[in-house]
Write a protein that holds these residues in place. Structure first.
Motif, PDB file in Angstrom:
ATOM      1  N   ALA A  31       0.830  -1.219   0.000  1.00 18.16           N
ATOM      2  CA  ALA A  31       0.000   0.000   0.000  1.00 18.16           C
ATOM      3  C   ALA A  31       0.859   1.262   0.000  1.00 18.16           C
ATOM      4  CB  ALA A  31      -0.938  -0.019   1.198  1.00 18.16           C
ATOM      5  N   ASP A  32       1.998   1.200   0.685  1.00 17.73           N
ATOM      6  CA  ASP A  32       2.948   2.338   0.667  1.00 17.73           C
ATOM      7  C   ASP A  32       3.331   2.713  -0.760  1.00 17.73           C
ATOM      8  OD1 ASP A  32       3.309   2.727   3.351  1.00 17.73           O
ATOM      9  OD2 ASP A  32       5.174   1.574   3.506  1.00 17.73           O
ATOM     10  N   LYS A  33       3.403   1.689  -1.615  1.00 17.14           N
ATOM     11  CA  LYS A  33       3.883   1.925  -2.982  1.00 17.14           C
ATOM     12  C   LYS A  33       2.748   2.348  -3.913  1.00 17.14           C
ATOM     13  CE  LYS A  33       7.965   0.853  -1.581  1.00 17.14           C
ATOM     14  NZ  LYS A  33       7.742   0.231  -0.320  1.00 17.14           N
ATOM     15  N   ALA A  67       9.828  -7.424   5.266  1.00 19.56           N
ATOM     16  CA  ALA A  67       8.496  -7.447   4.665  1.00 19.56           C
ATOM     17  C   ALA A  67       7.912  -6.039   4.637  1.00 19.56           C
ATOM     18  CB  ALA A  67       7.583  -8.380   5.455  1.00 19.56           C
ATOM     19  N   ARG A  68       8.183  -5.258   5.667  1.00 18.99           N
ATOM     20  CA  ARG A  68       7.600  -3.920   5.767  1.00 18.99           C
ATOM     21  C   ARG A  68       8.309  -2.904   4.863  1.00 18.99           C
ATOM     22  NH1 ARG A  68       5.164  -0.329   5.279  1.00 18.99           N
ATOM     23  NH2 ARG A  68       4.129   1.148   6.664  1.00 18.99           N
ATOM     24  N   PHE A  69       9.658  -3.009   4.826  1.00 20.08           N
ATOM     25  CA  PHE A  69      10.401  -1.936   4.133  1.00 20.08           C
ATOM     26  C   PHE A  69      11.199  -2.396   2.911  1.00 20.08           C
ATOM     27  CE2 PHE A  69       9.944  -0.615   8.596  1.00 20.08           C
ATOM     28  CZ  PHE A  69       9.117   0.478   8.388  1.00 20.08           C
ATOM     29  N   GLY A  70      11.130  -3.642   2.561  1.00 18.40           N
ATOM     30  CA  GLY A  70      11.831  -4.106   1.362  1.00 18.40           C
ATOM     31  C   GLY A  70      12.521  -5.432   1.574  1.00 18.40           C
ATOM     32  N   PRO A  71      11.835  -6.525   1.210  1.00 17.51           N
ATOM     33  CA  PRO A  71      12.453  -7.854   1.297  1.00 17.51           C
ATOM     34  C   PRO A  71      13.164  -8.200  -0.009  1.00 17.51           C
ATOM     35  CG  PRO A  71      10.145  -8.080   0.721  1.00 17.51           C
ATOM     36  CD  PRO A  71      10.422  -6.599   0.776  1.00 17.51           C
ATOM     37  N   SER A  72      13.843  -9.329   0.005  1.00 13.45           N
ATOM     38  CA  SER A  72      14.319  -9.927  -1.234  1.00 13.45           C
ATOM     39  C   SER A  72      13.266 -10.985  -1.575  1.00 13.45           C
ATOM     40  CB  SER A  72      15.688 -10.564  -0.982  1.00 13.45           C
ATOM     41  OG  SER A  72      16.037 -11.391  -2.052  1.00 13.45           O
ATOM     42  N   ILE A  73      12.808 -10.985  -2.830  1.00 20.26           N
ATOM     43  CA  ILE A  73      11.723 -11.906  -3.204  1.00 20.26           C
ATOM     44  C   ILE A  73      12.218 -12.840  -4.303  1.00 20.26           C
ATOM     45  CG2 ILE A  73       9.282 -12.079  -3.868  1.00 20.26           C
ATOM     46  CD1 ILE A  73       8.933  -9.144  -3.143  1.00 20.26           C
ATOM     47  N   PRO A 126       5.213  -5.641 -11.511  1.00 21.43           N
ATOM     48  CA  PRO A 126       5.267  -4.242 -11.049  1.00 21.43           C
ATOM     49  C   PRO A 126       5.120  -4.112  -9.527  1.00 21.43           C
ATOM     50  CG  PRO A 126       3.646  -4.529 -12.814  1.00 21.43           C
ATOM     51  CD  PRO A 126       4.114  -5.888 -12.454  1.00 21.43           C
ATOM     52  N   ILE A 127       4.275  -4.952  -8.950  1.00 18.10           N
ATOM     53  CA  ILE A 127       4.064  -4.862  -7.491  1.00 18.10           C
ATOM     54  C   ILE A 127       5.320  -5.352  -6.770  1.00 18.10           C
ATOM     55  CG2 ILE A 127       2.651  -5.621  -5.526  1.00 18.10           C
ATOM     56  CD1 ILE A 127       0.286  -5.875  -7.460  1.00 18.10           C
ATOM     57  N   PHE A 128       5.823  -6.509  -7.186  1.00 17.82           N
ATOM     58  CA  PHE A 128       7.015  -7.058  -6.523  1.00 17.82           C
ATOM     59  C   PHE A 128       8.216  -6.117  -6.662  1.00 17.82           C
ATOM     60  CE2 PHE A 128       6.077 -11.942  -6.243  1.00 17.82           C
ATOM     61  CZ  PHE A 128       5.129 -11.662  -5.266  1.00 17.82           C
ATOM     62  N   GLU A 129       8.385  -5.542  -7.841  1.00 17.90           N
ATOM     63  CA  GLU A 129       9.547  -4.657  -8.033  1.00 17.90           C
ATOM     64  C   GLU A 129       9.425  -3.402  -7.177  1.00 17.90           C
ATOM     65  OE1 GLU A 129      10.515  -4.118 -12.177  1.00 17.90           O
ATOM     66  OE2 GLU A 129      11.334  -6.168 -12.278  1.00 17.90           O
ATOM     67  N   ALA A 130       8.197  -2.981  -6.940  1.00 19.97           N
ATOM     68  CA  ALA A 130       8.026  -1.777  -6.116  1.00 19.97           C
ATOM     69  C   ALA A 130       8.275  -2.070  -4.634  1.00 19.97           C
ATOM     70  CB  ALA A 130       6.620  -1.225  -6.314  1.00 19.97           C
ATOM     71  N   VAL A 131       7.847  -3.239  -4.178  1.00 19.89           N
ATOM     72  CA  VAL A 131       7.948  -3.492  -2.725  1.00 19.89           C
ATOM     73  C   VAL A 131       9.295  -4.093  -2.308  1.00 19.89           C
ATOM     74  CG1 VAL A 131       5.461  -3.822  -2.445  1.00 19.89           C
ATOM     75  CG2 VAL A 131       6.902  -5.823  -2.781  1.00 19.89           C
ATOM     76  N   ALA A 132      10.030  -4.666  -3.249  1.00 19.96           N
ATOM     77  CA  ALA A 132      11.292  -5.335  -2.885  1.00 19.96           C
ATOM     78  C   ALA A 132      12.356  -4.326  -2.455  1.00 19.96           C
ATOM     79  CB  ALA A 132      11.809  -6.127  -4.089  1.00 19.96           C
ATOM     80  N   ALA A 133      13.357  -4.828  -1.766  1.00 22.66           N
ATOM     81  CA  ALA A 133      14.527  -3.997  -1.442  1.00 22.66           C
ATOM     82  C   ALA A 133      15.205  -3.618  -2.757  1.00 22.66           C
ATOM     83  CB  ALA A 133      15.483  -4.811  -0.582  1.00 22.66           C
ATOM     84  N   HIS A 134      15.978  -2.544  -2.725  1.00 18.01           N
ATOM     85  CA  HIS A 134      16.702  -2.132  -3.932  1.00 18.01           C
ATOM     86  C   HIS A 134      18.188  -2.055  -3.636  1.00 18.01           C
ATOM     87  CE1 HIS A 134      12.716  -1.334  -5.402  1.00 18.01           C
ATOM     88  NE2 HIS A 134      13.226  -1.148  -6.616  1.00 18.01           N
ATOM     89  N   PHE A 135      18.976  -2.456  -4.608  1.00 13.43           N
ATOM     90  CA  PHE A 135      20.425  -2.357  -4.478  1.00 13.43           C
ATOM     91  C   PHE A 135      20.917  -1.608  -5.704  1.00 13.43           C
ATOM     92  CE2 PHE A 135      24.787  -3.651  -4.997  1.00 13.43           C
ATOM     93  CZ  PHE A 135      25.279  -3.657  -3.695  1.00 13.43           C
ATOM     94  N   ASN A 136      21.579  -0.468  -5.494  1.00  9.52           N
ATOM     95  CA  ASN A 136      22.017   0.386  -6.608  1.00  9.52           C
ATOM     96  C   ASN A 136      20.903   0.590  -7.635  1.00  9.52           C
ATOM     97  OD1 ASN A 136      24.537   0.576  -5.514  1.00  9.52           O
ATOM     98  ND2 ASN A 136      25.503  -0.915  -6.890  1.00  9.52           N
TER      99      ASN A 136
END
Ligand code: 6PG
Length: 470
Positions: free
Chosen positions: A25-27, A137-143, A157-167
């Motif tokens: 929902a944050d995303k 899960a709340r702020f960015g998991p690895s999926i 699109p949903i998974f890419e938005a909620v997942a953790a990001h690296f660079n």
């Protein structure tokens, strides 16, 4: 409430589920939750803020009707029978083409079974490992999703938005068909067990041989976390060693019972590695040590029967250097075994795994995230065809200089009666893997001697048998 409007559905509003749906929902996606437990439904609605487009219900039909087609329904419920029960509960209300995503630590063979069962009903099923605990899960998991490639485009699109990001890159990627996602998550957990075992051994030897205090250990792990050992597990170890006991004097870590529990994913990794014929001793021993730790009563009795010499002491600076190098070595060897298992499983089960992709999505969000994964990604990207990390020249140049320290530290453990099975297993595995000649020729001779099992020769092709007794 309008029907078929919500972008994403989540079943299981425990801590993981609640945090995951809030993250969605944050995303900016609208999300609908479902749990049989009234309290869980109301606590989600309480926690959601005004900006969130979130709703929830205890009724399956209300939940399913609320979702946009094709429905994207993620399950975050305990692995095992509950997953089957939830699927059966959803099925009567689903439409052809809907997607169910199992985000728990399900056994990969269960995922295969569920995938083919749901395929017969024209429902897509994804096994998607989610790592990073409740905060992840709340702020960015690895999926780690696996399943139908086409259907993945719907959830991407949903998974890419909620997942953790690296660079700037999302720590999620389509991994392969069937249970590829659950399998990768299982091996992730096996590696997690191995790294945790190694970290505990280094803590033990520094404490018992080096006489390090908790504040000194905290500082050391914190310093290591700025270097090549930088990782989530080293970071939290530094924090743990700094935590005062709020129930008494001293540090909390010293009051924690030394019996480690497990939920089974490490054991599955080892069991399956054996089935595949891939040696993963760093993971196997980590499972065994958790099992051994459970025998506390017996250990105490045995401790009295077999008194050991008081641990010797060792120059602290030296010990510190050895420990850092040994931990680095052990970490690399554990990842190497995990990736070796993945490459064999990929062939055996048709997962078509891409190793650089796996390494990439582990760089942030998950429990085994580590700076080292950047080097592993590079190694697999440059050396696409290598089946084993140790065969990469870049890693050879990183590992070779650590070997004297690894051998010295292992010897310290042996001489002082401090079990370092993770480290010594990694070293033995390394010495075996890099040996041009192993004594297994003798084993072949013995097999042929007592059972006519035959052997091959170095100097000529063919299968041979000898009458060994004169
Ligand atoms: C993760 C973890 C998680 C796992 C716990 C507990 O990636 O977030 O791997 O999935 O459940 O680490 O595992 P054990 O109880 O087996 O130690």
């Amino acid at each position: 409430m309008e029907h078929n409007t919500y972008d994403f559905g989540l079943v299981g509003l425990g801590v993981m589920g609640r945090n995951f749906i809030l993250n969605v929902a944050d995303k900016g996606f609208s999300a609908f939750g479902h749990d049989m437990d009234d309290e869980k439904v109301s606590s989600l609605l309480k926690e959601a803020d005004k900006a969130h487009n979130i709703n929830a219900s205890t009724q399956v039909k209300t939940f399913v009707d609320a979702l946009h087609l094709p429905r994207k329904i993620m399950l975050l419920v305990p692995a095992g029978k509950v997953v089957d029960a939830v699927i059966e509960g959803l099925l009567p209300y689903l439409d052809v083409g809907d997607i169910i995503i199992d985000g728990g630590n399900s056994f990969f063979r269960d995922t295969d079974r569920r995938e083919s069962y749901l395929k017969s009903k024209d429902i897509h099923f994804f096994g998607a490992g989610v790592s990073g605990g409740s905060k992840g899960a709340r702020f960015g998991p690895s999926i780690m999703p696996g399943g139908s490639k086409e259907a993945y485009q719907e959830v991407k699109p949903i998974f890419e938005a909620v997942a953790a990001h690296f660079n700037g890159e999302a720590c999620v990627a389509y991994l392969g068909p069937k249970s590829a996602g659950n399998y990768v998550k299982m091996v992730h957990n096996g590696i997690e067990y191995g790294l945790m075992q190694l970290t505990s051994e280094i803590y033990d030897i520094l404490k018992k041989v080096g006489g390090y205090t908790n504040p000194e250990l905290h500082k050391l792990f914190d310093t290591w976390n700025q270097g090549r050992l930088q990782s989530f597990l080293i970071e939290i170890t530094a924090d743990i060693l700094n935590k005062k006991d709020d129930q008494g004097d001293g540090y909390l870590v010293d009051q924690i019972l030394d019996k480690a529990k497990q939920k089974g994913t490490g054991k599955w990794t080892s069991q399956n590695a054996m089935d595949l014929g891939i040696p993963t001793p760093s993971i196997d021993i980590a499972v065994s040590m958790r099992e051994l730790s459970a025998f506390k009563e017996e250990r105490l009795r045995a401790n009295a029967l077999y008194p050991r010499n008081k641990s010797g002491s060792q120059d602290k600076k030296m010990l510190e250097e050895w420990a850092e190098a040994a931990l680095y070595f052990g970490f690399v060897l554990t990842y190497a075994q995990g990736f070796h298992q993945l490459s064999e499983a990929s062939k055996e089960y048709g997962y078509e795994l891409d190793m650089p992709t796996v390494a990439k999505i582990w760089r942030a969000g998950c429990i085994i995230r580590a700076a080292l994964l950047e080097d592993i990604t590079d190694a697999f990207e440059k050396d696409k065809d290598i089946s084993h990390l140790l065969l990469n020249a870049g890693f050879a140049s990183k590992i070779n200089p650590t070997l004297p320290a690894v051998r010295n530290l292992t010897a310290q453990g042996i001489n002082n009666g401090i079990p370092l099975p993770g480290l010594s297993n990694a070293l033995t595995y390394f010495d075996g893997f890099t040996a041009d000649r192993l004594p297994l020729n003798l084993i072949q001779a013995q097999r042929d001697y007592f059972g006519s099992h035959t052997y091959e020769r170095l100097d000529r092709p063919g299968i041979f048998h000898t009458e060994w007794e004169d």
